[in-house]
Write a protein that holds these residues in place. Structure first.
Motif, PDB file in Angstrom:
ATOM      1  N   GLU A 319       0.822  -1.208   0.000  1.00  0.00           N
ATOM      2  CA  GLU A 319       0.000   0.000   0.000  1.00  0.00           C
ATOM      3  C   GLU A 319       0.862   1.266   0.000  1.00  0.00           C
ATOM      4  N   THR A 320       1.966   1.241   0.718  1.00  0.00           N
ATOM      5  CA  THR A 320       2.881   2.392   0.725  1.00  0.00           C
ATOM      6  C   THR A 320       3.412   2.661  -0.680  1.00  0.00           C
ATOM      7  N   SER A 321       3.786   1.604  -1.384  1.00  0.00           N
ATOM      8  CA  SER A 321       4.321   1.758  -2.739  1.00  0.00           C
ATOM      9  C   SER A 321       3.254   2.283  -3.695  1.00  0.00           C
ATOM     10  N   VAL A 322       2.033   1.801  -3.540  1.00  0.00           N
ATOM     11  CA  VAL A 322       0.930   2.232  -4.410  1.00  0.00           C
ATOM     12  C   VAL A 322       0.604   3.699  -4.187  1.00  0.00           C
ATOM     13  N   LEU A 323       0.528   4.111  -2.927  1.00  0.00           N
ATOM     14  CA  LEU A 323       0.218   5.508  -2.615  1.00  0.00           C
ATOM     15  C   LEU A 323       1.315   6.450  -3.114  1.00  0.00           C
ATOM     16  N   SER A 324       2.575   6.052  -2.964  1.00  0.00           N
ATOM     17  CA  SER A 324       3.669   6.900  -3.435  1.00  0.00           C
ATOM     18  C   SER A 324       3.626   7.025  -4.949  1.00  0.00           C
ATOM     19  N   LYS A 325       3.293   5.928  -5.608  1.00  0.00           N
ATOM     20  CA  LYS A 325       3.194   5.964  -7.077  1.00  0.00           C
ATOM     21  C   LYS A 325       2.066   6.889  -7.531  1.00  0.00           C
ATOM     22  N   TYR A 326       0.912   6.754  -6.891  1.00  0.00           N
ATOM     23  CA  TYR A 326      -0.255   7.549  -7.281  1.00  0.00           C
ATOM     24  C   TYR A 326       0.022   9.039  -7.128  1.00  0.00           C
ATOM     25  N   TYR A 327       0.435   9.456  -5.942  1.00  0.00           N
ATOM     26  CA  TYR A 327       0.621  10.877  -5.687  1.00  0.00           C
ATOM     27  C   TYR A 327       1.839  11.447  -6.415  1.00  0.00           C
ATOM     28  N   SER A 328       2.908  10.677  -6.507  1.00  0.00           N
ATOM     29  CA  SER A 328       4.129  11.190  -7.144  1.00  0.00           C
ATOM     30  C   SER A 328       3.949  11.425  -8.636  1.00  0.00           C
ATOM     31  N   THR A 329       3.304  10.495  -9.325  1.00  0.00           N
ATOM     32  CA  THR A 329       3.107  10.687 -10.767  1.00  0.00           C
ATOM     33  C   THR A 329       2.146  11.840 -11.044  1.00  0.00           C
ATOM     34  N   HIS A 330       1.136  11.990 -10.196  1.00  0.00           N
ATOM     35  CA  HIS A 330       0.199  13.103 -10.372  1.00  0.00           C
ATOM     36  C   HIS A 330       0.858  14.430 -10.033  1.00  0.00           C
ATOM     37  N   ILE A 331       1.657  14.452  -8.985  1.00  0.00           N
ATOM     38  CA  ILE A 331       2.367  15.685  -8.621  1.00  0.00           C
ATOM     39  C   ILE A 331       3.333  16.086  -9.730  1.00  0.00           C
ATOM     40  N   ALA A 332       4.046  15.101 -10.295  1.00  0.00           N
ATOM     41  CA  ALA A 332       4.982  15.397 -11.390  1.00  0.00           C
ATOM     42  C   ALA A 332       4.249  16.022 -12.571  1.00  0.00           C
ATOM     43  N   GLU A 333       3.105  15.469 -12.912  1.00  0.00           N
ATOM     44  CA  GLU A 333       2.319  16.015 -14.030  1.00  0.00           C
ATOM     45  C   GLU A 333       1.802  17.413 -13.698  1.00  0.00           C
ATOM     46  N   GLU A 334       1.370  17.614 -12.467  1.00  0.00           N
ATOM     47  CA  GLU A 334       0.878  18.925 -12.032  1.00  0.00           C
ATOM     48  C   GLU A 334       1.980  19.979 -12.111  1.00  0.00           C
ATOM     49  N   ILE A 335       3.181  19.621 -11.675  1.00  0.00           N
ATOM     50  CA  ILE A 335       4.318  20.552 -11.709  1.00  0.00           C
ATOM     51  C   ILE A 335       4.614  20.992 -13.143  1.00  0.00           C
ATOM     52  N   VAL A 336       4.693  20.029 -14.048  1.00  0.00           N
ATOM     53  CA  VAL A 336       5.027  20.335 -15.437  1.00  0.00           C
ATOM     54  C   VAL A 336       3.942  21.202 -16.079  1.00  0.00           C
ATOM     55  N   THR A 337       2.687  20.892 -15.810  1.00  0.00           N
ATOM     56  CA  THR A 337       1.578  21.676 -16.375  1.00  0.00           C
ATOM     57  C   THR A 337       1.596  23.108 -15.851  1.00  0.00           C
ATOM     58  N   LYS A 338       1.875  23.276 -14.558  1.00  0.00           N
ATOM     59  CA  LYS A 338       1.937  24.609 -13.963  1.00  0.00           C
ATOM     60  C   LYS A 338       3.078  25.429 -14.568  1.00  0.00           C
ATOM     61  N   ILE A 339       4.208  24.790 -14.778  1.00  0.00           N
ATOM     62  CA  ILE A 339       5.366  25.497 -15.338  1.00  0.00           C
ATOM     63  C   ILE A 339       5.096  25.903 -16.787  1.00  0.00           C
ATOM     64  N   ARG A 340       4.335  25.098 -17.491  1.00  0.00           N
ATOM     65  CA  ARG A 340       3.956  25.485 -18.865  1.00  0.00           C
ATOM     66  C   ARG A 340       3.219  26.818 -18.854  1.00  0.00           C
ATOM     67  N   SER A 341       2.325  27.007 -17.892  1.00  0.00           N
ATOM     68  CA  SER A 341       1.574  28.268 -17.823  1.00  0.00           C
ATOM     69  C   SER A 341       2.470  29.438 -17.417  1.00  0.00           C
ATOM     70  N   LEU A 342       3.501  29.160 -16.623  1.00  0.00           N
ATOM     71  CA  LEU A 342       4.424  30.225 -16.198  1.00  0.00           C
ATOM     72  C   LEU A 342       5.383  30.636 -17.310  1.00  0.00           C
TER      73      LEU A 342
END
Length: 387
Positions: A319-342
């Protein structure tokens, strides 16, 4: 004396990783990824689990390597993560020294280290309870050999790896793990539905037609119901933990691009980097990146705490591995999308690393377990009062 030895060993690996990253940047220009994989096999970088046997150290070194490579090419790092998680889980799993599996593992690792072999695989399980993936790969016993038939939809490093790993079903109750040379008769690869964005991963489907495998190349899973799939769950936890590294490495790479951009971009008669609003924005992005990194590091700790036969630790690790995968991949995508707007149009300029990563970052949440798999797993637990 030991401190000096460890330091020198660590420095050597860092230097090799730097060389690998330099070479990858060169091959990225020509898209000659096969040449890159040929080169990386001349280094120790792909074979960390053959030299280091402690789970926590293996995890951190593999994660750091995939993170660095992911900042240059997500597809290449994803492909290497497939090689790493099989090798890492195999080398660190606590087989009994009296078991046949232990000695088969030792012989295999020695062979991989000596011959510098890359490993491709079809994956194993999707959830803690459901271990039914690869149902279409079945095997039968003929004398001392196994005959395998079936197909798996995705295998990274196809036609590049020296060996492939897959799980096949002998009967409804028995599953076996196979290690086979990729050029063996009876193995064929077919194009998978990915575009050029994942070109460097060499992800294809694999088909087995009357594949003949000697029993020496097979590890049997424990027949006891509670222990049968422990190795596969352990293996999948390694995968879920490591697969975030390429995407977080890419996110950090884009943050650094934003940093350089801010030192040259002038808005309202001053550099963007001097704006309080900008510092707040980049600071928040860095906080999110570090939060995701910490989640992934905790997965390494959880894996290192695992003890054979302990179902509580097994489920917690998974469960720890699954949660880290879920949030980390989404956070990475969120970061890149935000930087595109900046960064605006500069972000999407042809040939830039930001444009390249923007097209690749979306594959993170699609890596198994997918969002739907993860939500369904935890939703089912809630409905069964397993909180």
């Amino acid at each position: 004396m030991n401190t000096i030895t460890i330091k020198n060993k660590h420095d050597r690996k860092i230097n090799e990783l730097e060389k690998v990253c330099i070479k990858l940047r060169e091959f990225e220009k020509t898209k000659d990824y096969k040449a890159f994989y040929t080169f990386i096999k001349t280094t120790q970088v792909p074979f960390i689990p053959c030299y280091e046997r402690k789970a926590k150290a293996i995890y951190q070194e593999c994660f750091d390597t995939l993170h660095s490579i992911g900042g240059i090419s997500i597809p290449v790092a994803v492909a290497l993560s497939m090689h790493y998680y099989v090798l890492a889980s195999l080398s660190s799993y606590p087989f009994s020294i009296q078991s046949m599996e232990y000695w088969k593992r030792e012989m295999l690792l020695k062979k991989i280290r000596k011959e510098k072999l890359l490993i491709a695989n079809t994956g194993s399980i999707r959830t803690f309870k459901d271990t039914s993936i690869n149902e279409n790969i079945i095997t039968q016993i003929e004398k001392d050999n196994y005959i395998v038939n079936g197909e798996a939809p995705f295998m990274s490093l196809s036609e590049v790896a020296d060996y492939i790993v897959f799980t096949a079903e002998l009967s409804k109750e028995d599953k076996l793990v196979f290690f086979v040379s990729s050029n063996t008769n009876g193995i064929t690869f077919h194009d998978a539905p990915f575009g050029d964005e994942m070109l460097g991963s060499f992800t294809k489907s694999v088909r087995f037609d009357n594949l003949n495998v000697n029993s020496n190349n097979v590890i049997k899973l424990n027949s006891a119901k509670e222990e049968k799939y422990e190795l596969l769950i352990y293996q999948r936890s390694w995968f879920q933990g490591l697969i975030s590294a390429p995407y977080l490495g890419a996110a950090l790479s884009v943050i650094l691009c934003l940093k350089e951009f801010s030192r040259k971009k002038i808005r309202h008669d001053k550099l963007l980097s001097e704006s309080d609003n900008f510092l707040d924005s980049i600071g928040e992005l860095m906080m999110k990146y570090k939060t995701a990194n910490q989640l992934c590091k905790y997965t390494g700790v959880s894996i290192s705490n695992f003890k054979k036969g302990d179902t509580v630790l097994l489920e917690k690790m998974f469960e720890t591995s699954v949660l880290s995968k879920y949030y980390s991949t989404h956070i990475a995508e969120e970061i890149v999308t935000k930087i595109r707007s900046l960064m605006g149009s500069k972000f999407l300029s042809p040939g830039t690393i930001t444009n390249k990563i923007y097209k690749e970052i979306v594959y993170g949440p699609l890596q198994p377990m997918t969002d739907l798999d993860i939500k369904n797993y935890f939703g089912t637990k809630v409905m069964h009062h397993e909180t």
